[in-house]
Enzyme design. Sequence first.
Site, PDB file in Angstrom:
ATOM      1  N   GLY A   1       0.266   4.404  -0.148  1.00 12.98           N
ATOM      2  CA  GLY A   1      -0.454   5.744   0.284  1.00 12.98           C
ATOM      3  C   GLY A   1       0.339   6.608   1.181  1.00 12.98           C
ATOM      4  N   ALA A   2      -0.072   7.229   1.842  1.00  7.97           N
ATOM      5  CA  ALA A   2       0.803   8.365   2.605  1.00  7.97           C
ATOM      6  C   ALA A   2       1.546   7.462   4.074  1.00  7.97           C
ATOM      7  CB  ALA A   2       0.032   9.688   3.207  1.00  7.97           C
ATOM      8  N   PHE A   3       0.736   6.636   4.507  1.00  6.46           N
ATOM      9  CA  PHE A   3       1.263   6.019   5.469  1.00  6.46           C
ATOM     10  C   PHE A   3       2.377   4.805   5.058  1.00  6.46           C
ATOM     11  CE2 PHE A   3       0.681   3.649   9.794  1.00  6.46           C
ATOM     12  CZ  PHE A   3       1.663   4.463  10.566  1.00  6.46           C
TER      13      PHE A   3
ATOM     14  N   ALA B   1       1.768  10.808   8.791  1.00  9.53           N
ATOM     15  CA  ALA B   1       2.911   9.982   7.894  1.00  9.53           C
ATOM     16  C   ALA B   1       3.932  11.260   7.553  1.00  9.53           C
ATOM     17  CB  ALA B   1       2.045   9.902   6.598  1.00  9.53           C
TER      18      ALA B   1
ATOM     19  N   GLY C   1       0.946  -1.136   0.085  1.00  9.84           N
ATOM     20  CA  GLY C   1       0.003  -0.048  -0.040  1.00  9.84           C
ATOM     21  C   GLY C   1       0.812   1.146  -0.112  1.00  9.84           C
TER      22      GLY C   1
ATOM     23  N   LYS D   1     -10.532   6.381  18.315  1.00  8.03           N
ATOM     24  CA  LYS D   1     -10.173   7.778  18.600  1.00  8.03           C
ATOM     25  C   LYS D   1     -10.548   8.734  17.203  1.00  8.03           C
ATOM     26  CE  LYS D   1      -6.505   7.869  15.490  1.00  8.03           C
ATOM     27  NZ  LYS D   1      -6.218   8.654  14.600  1.00  8.03           N
TER      28      LYS D   1
HETATM   29  N1  LIG Z   1      -1.775   8.986   6.899  1.00  8.90           N
HETATM   30  C1  LIG Z   1      -1.354   9.227   8.220  1.00  8.90           C
HETATM   31  O1  LIG Z   1      -0.715   9.959   8.810  1.00  8.90           O
HETATM   32  C2  LIG Z   1      -1.544   7.737   8.979  1.00  8.90           C
HETATM   33  C3  LIG Z   1      -2.666   6.790   8.442  1.00  8.90           C
HETATM   34  N2  LIG Z   1      -2.774   5.821   9.180  1.00  8.90           N
HETATM   35  C4  LIG Z   1      -3.475   4.738   8.557  1.00  8.90           C
HETATM   36  O2  LIG Z   1      -3.168   4.127   7.392  1.00  8.90           O
HETATM   37  C5  LIG Z   1      -4.037   3.501   6.558  1.00  8.90           C
HETATM   38  C6  LIG Z   1      -3.911   4.099   5.158  1.00  8.90           C
HETATM   39  O3  LIG Z   1      -3.962   5.316   5.505  1.00  8.90           O
HETATM   40  P1  LIG Z   1      -3.016   6.298   4.393  1.00  8.90           P
HETATM   41  O4  LIG Z   1      -1.776   5.772   3.764  1.00  8.90           O
HETATM   42  O5  LIG Z   1      -2.912   7.729   4.884  1.00  8.90           O
HETATM   43  O6  LIG Z   1      -4.367   6.483   3.197  1.00  8.90           O
HETATM   44  P2  LIG Z   1      -3.961   7.032   1.509  1.00  8.90           P
HETATM   45  O7  LIG Z   1      -5.449   7.434   1.048  1.00  8.90           O
HETATM   46  O8  LIG Z   1      -3.050   7.888   1.602  1.00  8.90           O
HETATM   47  O9  LIG Z   1      -3.404   5.752   0.761  1.00  8.90           O
HETATM   48  C7  LIG Z   1      -4.313   4.448   0.778  1.00  8.90           C
HETATM   49  C8  LIG Z   1      -3.631   3.501  -0.128  1.00  8.90           C
HETATM   50  O10 LIG Z   1      -4.198   2.356  -0.095  1.00  8.90           O
HETATM   51  C9  LIG Z   1      -4.463   1.875  -1.589  1.00  8.90           C
HETATM   52  N3  LIG Z   1      -5.401   0.933  -1.558  1.00  8.90           N
HETATM   53  C10 LIG Z   1      -6.910   1.385  -1.562  1.00  8.90           C
HETATM   54  N4  LIG Z   1      -7.742   0.198  -1.806  1.00  8.90           N
HETATM   55  C11 LIG Z   1      -6.518  -0.601  -2.097  1.00  8.90           C
HETATM   56  C12 LIG Z   1      -7.134  -2.140  -2.358  1.00  8.90           C
HETATM   57  N5  LIG Z   1      -8.162  -2.450  -2.770  1.00  8.90           N
HETATM   58  N6  LIG Z   1      -5.830  -3.073  -2.547  1.00  8.90           N
HETATM   59  C13 LIG Z   1      -4.575  -2.394  -2.278  1.00  8.90           C
HETATM   60  N7  LIG Z   1      -4.360  -0.795  -2.090  1.00  8.90           N
HETATM   61  C14 LIG Z   1      -5.441  -0.132  -1.962  1.00  8.90           C
HETATM   62  C15 LIG Z   1      -4.413   3.232  -2.388  1.00  8.90           C
HETATM   63  O11 LIG Z   1      -4.172   3.170  -3.532  1.00  8.90           O
HETATM   64  C16 LIG Z   1      -3.636   4.109  -1.525  1.00  8.90           C
HETATM   65  O12 LIG Z   1      -2.219   4.105  -2.165  1.00  8.90           O
HETATM   66  C17 LIG Z   1      -5.384   4.094   7.280  1.00  8.90           C
HETATM   67  O13 LIG Z   1      -6.032   3.120   7.861  1.00  8.90           O
HETATM   68  C18 LIG Z   1      -4.989   5.319   8.202  1.00  8.90           C
HETATM   69  O14 LIG Z   1      -5.712   5.286   9.472  1.00  8.90           O
HETATM   70  C19 LIG Z   1      -1.880   5.415  10.275  1.00  8.90           C
HETATM   71  C20 LIG Z   1      -1.244   6.543  10.861  1.00  8.90           C
HETATM   72  C21 LIG Z   1      -0.915   7.660  10.374  1.00  8.90           C
HETATM   73  O1  LIG Z   2      -4.037   8.424  12.699  1.00  7.26           O
HETATM   74  C1  LIG Z   2      -3.564   9.327  12.345  1.00  7.26           C
HETATM   75  C2  LIG Z   2      -2.465   9.871  13.427  1.00  7.26           C
HETATM   76  O2  LIG Z   2      -1.995   9.123  14.281  1.00  7.26           O
HETATM   77  C3  LIG Z   2      -3.741  10.181  11.120  1.00  7.26           C
HETATM   78  O3  LIG Z   2      -4.911  10.666  11.280  1.00  7.26           O
HETATM   79  P1  LIG Z   2      -5.992  10.928  10.241  1.00  7.26           P
HETATM   80  O4  LIG Z   2      -6.028   9.513   9.592  1.00  7.26           O
HETATM   81  O5  LIG Z   2      -7.143  11.576  10.915  1.00  7.26           O
HETATM   82  O6  LIG Z   2      -5.493  11.830   9.248  1.00  7.26           O
END
Ligand SMILES: NC(=O)C1=CN([C@@H]2O[C@H](COP(=O)(O)OP(=O)(O)OC[C@H]3O[C@@H](n4cnc5c(N)ncnc54)[C@H](O)[C@@H]3O)[C@@H](O)[C@H]2O)C=CC1
Ligand SMILES: O=C(CO)COP(=O)(O)O
Length: 320
Positions: free
Chosen positions: A9-11, A134, A7, A185
């Site tokens: 995405g950002a994280f 992230a 994955g 949360k």
């Molecule tokens: N962004 C942050 O600061 C943080 C995010 N998280 C958690 O990380 C998880 C992901 O969040 P982000 O990366 O921020 O989201 P994002 O929106 O930046 O990225 C999500 C990623 O998942 C991929 N994706 C979506 N559906 C998919 C599928 N069916 N199969 C494979 N890949 C798929 C997308 O292409 C994208 O690259 C969430 O649960 C979030 O709560 C946790 C801590 C910090």
């Molecule tokens: O979980 C997160 C920080 O710990 C990221 O928060 P958001 O998904 O609300 O951007």
Amino acid sequence: MTLSVIGAGAFGTALAISLAGRGPVCLWARSVEQAAAMNASRENAARLPGHTLPPSLTVTSEITVAAQNQTLLLAVPMQKLRDLLLDHGEMLRGKTLVACCKGIELSTGLGPIAVIADCLPEARSALLTGPSFAHDIAAGLPTALTLACADADLGKALQQALNTGNLRLYRSTDTIGAEQGGALKNVIAIACGAVIGAGLGESARAALMTRGYAEMQRMALALGAQPETLAGLSGFGDMALTCTSEGSRNYRLGLSLGRGVAFDPSVTVEGAATAHAVAAKARDMNLDLPITACVVGLLDGRLTLNAAMTALLTRPLKEE
Ligand SMILES: NC(=O)C1=CN([C@@H]2O[C@H](COP(=O)(O)OP(=O)(O)OC[C@H]3O[C@@H](n4cnc5c(N)ncnc54)[C@H](O)[C@@H]3O)[C@@H](O)[C@H]2O)C=CC1
Ligand SMILES: O=C(CO)COP(=O)(O)O
């Protein structure tokens, strides 16, 4: 331990950047175009602009390549986790899977560890969760997270393998507490954003955080979580960050609700689906979660912010 992050995405990208400081890391993006663009520009321009991918980080769209490593960090949104596991079950079976998502599955009421167990019972699972944006991790700023794993020996090995110079990991065997804290949360963060967005003040937000924490405990303890886990990084710690910072997408969705303005539906906001999943679960378990119920009402457009505040303020008076 050889690592892949599933994955981009950002994280996922931020974790891969941090872990690449320790050794080779493979980051899997589901689209060929995204993987090619990231390899060419050495940046994730779509989700995490401004952070350079180190040379030890390889991006691939081939799941067979990513799955050559034994330990896989799953950094996809909660509501997509089951699809990922089912789509690539053959490749992921028998691996060590570290879920990095925060939420409760809408269709089942399950958290990430339980969804992994449901889809791939042979996999060894863990959860990485806690207060961390992230862009902070990618920038090398200090962060501390919980690594929760029911198998204490595996948890110790993962703690060693995933700890980096800026990412300090504490371990726990309480996967239920870690799952619930990280999921719940986000619901409270939406409520806090709404209150600030509507101009109701920081005292109201402090009240919501405190009573929201009581709701988090009510649900998590009823499911068997340990109170110390809720008081730790994955619960209280992440609530403190997400309920007070515009860096949080959940909080920003709340701000939009409070201001009565539209919010970009393409942004990942885990708390929205989770609020609905938790409200349904609370009904089944006969638990009273009034803030969560108000968040659901706001999200569905059934409740105005004023009506939600009135509903909360006129509840029967009781002991704290
Ligand atoms: N962004 C942050 O600061 C943080 C995010 N998280 C958690 O990380 C998880 C992901 O969040 P982000 O990366 O921020 O989201 P994002 O929106 O930046 O990225 C999500 C990623 O998942 C991929 N994706 C979506 N559906 C998919 C599928 N069916 N199969 C494979 N890949 C798929 C997308 O292409 C994208 O690259 C969430 O649960 C979030 O709560 C946790 C801590 C910090
Ligand atoms: O979980 C997160 C920080 O710990 C990221 O928060 P958001 O998904 O609300 O951007």
